[in-house]
Enzyme design. Structure first.
Site, mmCIF file in Angstrom:
data_model
loop_
_atom_site.group_PDB
_atom_site.id
_atom_site.type_symbol
_atom_site.label_atom_id
_atom_site.label_comp_id
_atom_site.label_asym_id
_atom_site.label_seq_id
_atom_site.Cartn_x
_atom_site.Cartn_y
_atom_site.Cartn_z
ATOM 1 C CE LYS A 112 6.238 1.361 -6.778
ATOM 2 N NZ LYS A 112 4.868 0.922 -7.041
ATOM 3 C CD GLN A 164 1.777 0.513 -5.240
ATOM 4 O OE1 GLN A 164 2.591 1.227 -5.824
ATOM 5 N NE2 GLN A 164 1.969 -0.780 -5.087
ATOM 6 C CG ASP A 185 3.006 0.911 -13.061
ATOM 7 O OD1 ASP A 185 4.052 0.347 -12.699
ATOM 8 O OD2 ASP A 185 2.108 1.282 -12.279
HETATM 9 N N1 GUN Z 1 1.403 -3.332 -7.220
HETATM 10 C C1 GUN Z 1 2.275 -4.370 -7.238
HETATM 11 N N2 GUN Z 1 3.188 -4.196 -8.216
HETATM 12 C C2 GUN Z 1 2.883 -3.031 -8.827
HETATM 13 C C3 GUN Z 1 3.479 -2.316 -9.907
HETATM 14 O O1 GUN Z 1 4.451 -2.728 -10.529
HETATM 15 N N3 GUN Z 1 2.863 -1.144 -10.220
HETATM 16 C C4 GUN Z 1 1.779 -0.684 -9.577
HETATM 17 N N4 GUN Z 1 1.245 0.456 -9.980
HETATM 18 N N5 GUN Z 1 1.197 -1.323 -8.577
HETATM 19 C C5 GUN Z 1 1.768 -2.491 -8.198
#
Ligand code: GUN
Length: 281
Positions: free
Chosen positions: A53, A97, A120
């Site tokens: 990211k 996350q 998100d």
């Molecule tokens: N863990 C797995 N996929 C995601 C996601 O799309 N966003 C976040 N914040 N955590 C994740």
């Protein structure tokens, strides 16, 4: 093989070029879009996702901040960090996350993020907006998957969409998005009786369960669009929820793993962050 491969790398590259251009326009107005990612603990898969990211942000010219907290961080400290980032004018998007360590309250953490910085789309307000059809932030993976489905050029209205998996991150928002496209949507899950009976009806099949190779060619309607959201590590290799070899012989379109939806997820995170910054200017 008969299926057309929907190439997430190629689609991401063209979307990221467009995002980079819009980032540049914002910079000329004195605003650099910024994304903060909070990582609690040291789950190896999460560490890789968070690093990717940050790299994505740099690629398109965004500001990126990673807040790495120890695995024994308590709820008050986590929410204190979220509050700080909510107030920080350099930050337009905040992502916690997931999964968080078991002692932390995930729902409370997500609720703490300002809805306008919730890139998100997991805040209840954004989830509610998606359900009611109001404009809001759309979760990254379903948004990326829908972009890939649209690349087929099919008219989605009236098609049978079957989603395997009912998570808050993928299955449920994917169902809401495809319903918005006027598909007839079925959501299957671990308790579904006779899964193949459902999947064989699908014009659009989205697999998001986390079981390597679950969907095989005999479960797919000839000519269907098959979107593989799974990322499973098997014997050191990354495999999807779809058995690529048997399904690609039957389907009309298919997304590969790796190089499919995964790459698009980060691209859509960059898109959501850009749009959040544009709304704040
Ligand atoms: N863990 C797995 N996929 C995601 C996601 O799309 N966003 C976040 N914040 N955590 C994740």
């Amino acid at each position: 093989m008969s299926a057309v491969v929907l190439d997430g790398k190629q689609m991401s590259a063209s979307l990221r070029a467009e995002i980079a251009g819009r980032v540049q326009s914002l910079k000329e107005k004195g605003v650099t879009p910024g994304l903060a990612v909070i990582l609690v603990g040291n789950d190896p898969a999460s560490e890789i996702y968070v690093r990717n990211k940050g790299n994505g942000c740099r690629e398109v010219g965004m500001y990126s901040e990673t807040v790495a907290l120890p695995g024994d961080t308590d709820q008050a400290v986590l929410e204190g960090e979220i509050d700080r980032l909510n107030r920080d004018p350099r930050i337009h998007g905040i992502l916690v996350q997931l999964p968080l360590p078991a002692h932390l309250d995930e729902a409370a953490a997500l609720a703490r993020i300002l809805p306008e910085k919730d890139v998100d789309g997991f805040h209840l307000l954004n989830a509610g907006r998606l359900m009611t059809g109001e404009a809001g932030v759309i979760p990254c993976t379903p948004r990326g998957a829908l972009h890939m489905i649209r690349q087929t050029g099919l008219n989605l209205s009236g098609l049978e969409a079957v989603i395997v998996g009912r998570s808050n991150i993928v299955g449920k928002p994917m169902a809401a998005l495809l319903l918005r496209e006027n598909c007839t949507v079925t959501v299957c899950h671990s308790r579904t009786a006779n899964l193949a009976e459902h999947t064989r009806r699908a014009d659009i099949l989205v697999a998001a369960v986390g079981k390597a190779g679950l969907i095989t060619g005999d479960m797919v309607k000839p000519g269907a669009v098959v979107i593989d959201v799974g990322i499973n590590r098997v014997d050191g290799k990354v495999r999807g929820d779809v058995d690529f070899d048997s399904v690609s012989a039957v389907a009309g379109w298919i997304t590969p793993v790796p190089g499919g939806v995964g790459k698009m997820t980060i691209t859509m995170l960059l898109q959501n962050t850009l749009e959040a910054a544009e709304r704040m200017v």
